[in-house]
Design an enzyme around this catalytic site. Structure first.
Site, PDB file in Angstrom:
ATOM      1  N   LYS A  79       0.842  -1.198   0.000  1.00 18.62           N
ATOM      2  CA  LYS A  79       0.000   0.000   0.000  1.00 18.62           C
ATOM      3  C   LYS A  79       0.873   1.241   0.000  1.00 18.62           C
ATOM      4  CE  LYS A  79      -4.457   0.110   2.289  1.00 18.62           C
ATOM      5  NZ  LYS A  79      -5.084   0.246   3.598  1.00 18.62           N
TER       6      LYS A  79
HETATM    7  C1  E4P Z   1      -8.346   1.133   3.502  1.00 23.28           C
HETATM    8  O1  E4P Z   1      -7.603   0.353   2.956  1.00 23.28           O
HETATM    9  C2  E4P Z   1      -8.158   1.691   4.852  1.00 23.28           C
HETATM   10  O2  E4P Z   1      -7.461   0.762   5.632  1.00 23.28           O
HETATM   11  C3  E4P Z   1      -9.448   1.947   5.574  1.00 23.28           C
HETATM   12  O3  E4P Z   1     -10.565   1.521   4.847  1.00 23.28           O
HETATM   13  C4  E4P Z   1      -9.569   3.248   6.265  1.00 23.28           C
HETATM   14  O4  E4P Z   1     -10.808   3.297   6.925  1.00 23.28           O
HETATM   15  P1  E4P Z   1     -11.169   4.383   8.039  1.00 23.28           P
HETATM   16  O5  E4P Z   1     -11.441   5.662   7.358  1.00 23.28           O
HETATM   17  O6  E4P Z   1     -12.394   3.850   8.707  1.00 23.28           O
HETATM   18  O7  E4P Z   1      -9.985   4.462   8.953  1.00 23.28           O
END
Ligand code: E4P
Length: 272
Positions: free
Chosen positions: A94
């Site tokens: 990522k």
């Molecule tokens: C995506 O890959 C992220 O890990 C995640 O969906 C972030 O979500 P949040 O906004 O609830 O922290």
């Protein structure tokens, strides 16, 4: 349509895999930190290896870098990939689409994605908040782009003075009815996470872009359902949100009645 679990908690991930309908895992530093605080993780390398193992071959696990410039991110991505992809051949790295805010150069993320793609390392471009960020990430070679639907909803509601709890569904039709045009122009005219998703999907279709869209930052079932309707290839959601996807009060009422009536109808004779 695929469902990923958005979690750094190995027990949640293990149970989610046992349901047979979860196709991958996304993590981020905040999720890993939460798991670390809860579980007192001693060896992070061993722990992340176990997550890759529990997900298993064919179910991608997104692991995020911590660096913020291109050189650091590429270096870390290679280390992450070499270390963990050997476990189950399922690692995706990522990379934040931009690290502006920390770095001067807006393009550190994009440059890193380009370099990793040319080395054959699959990238999930994260922190996507606009259609153009998604397009740039895809052009750079990202295999996945992750628009953060919930955080866009948070942003629009905060800017509009709407009170909400994190898990609340956001009905933008109210916003459209109540606001004048100028008030709706602060976020490139995008008034919800679902609108962001729709615009990315439309833009990708226009140019036959192959990157898969992961609807991320999902907070409730209705948002997941709207993501499905909008054609997200993948939805990544927290453990509790996925569990809630199975529920309806009439299903609960219905099963209680069926069990009662089965007893009264002496169904057990069928199975003896
Ligand atoms: C995506 O890959 C992220 O890990 C995640 O969906 C972030 O979500 P949040 O906004 O609830 O922290």
């Amino acid at each position: 349509m695929q469902i990923f679990i958005d979690s750094g908690d190995i027990d949640e991930i293990r149970e989610a895999m046992s349901w047979g309908v979860v196709d991958g895992v996304t993590t981020n530093p905040s999720l890993v930190r939460a798991a670390s605080l809860k579980r007192g993780i001693v060896d992070l390398k061993e722990y992340l290896s176990e997550i890759c193992n529990v997900a298993g071959r064919g179910r991608p696990v997104s692991l995020e870098v911590m660096g913020t410039n291109c050189e650091q991110m590429v270096k870390e991505a290679k280390i992450i990939y070499d270390k963990f992809n050997t476990v189950a051949k399922n690692v995706v790295v990522k990379i934040p689409v931009t690290t502006k805010g920390i770095e001067e150069d807006e393009f550190e993320g994009i440059k890193a994605i380009r370099q990793l793609d040319s080395r054959g390392i699959p990238v999930n471009a994260t922190l996507i908040m606009t259609p153009m960020q998604a397009m740039l990430a895809a052009k750079a070679g990202a295999k996945y782009v992750s628009p953060f639907l919930g955080r866009i909803d948070d942003y629009v509601r905060q800017k509009s003075g709407i009170n909400f709890k994190k898990e609340d569904y956001f009905d933008t039709t109210t916003l459209r009815r109540n606001a004048n045009d100028d008030a709706l122009n602060f976020n490139e005219g995008i008034l919800s996470g679902i609108e962001l998703l729709l615009r990315i999907r439309k833009s990708f279709a226009n140019y036959n872009i192959k990157a898969k869209v992961i609807a991320a930052s999902i907070r409730n079932t209705r948002q997941a359902e709207e993501s499905m309707e909008a054609g997200a290839e993948i939805i990544t959601a927290p453990y509790e949100v996925i569990k809630n996807m199975t529920l309806h009060t009439k299903s609960e009422e219905g099963i209680k009645l069926f069990v009662e009536d089965a007893k009264k109808a002496k169904y057990s004779e069928l199975f003896s």
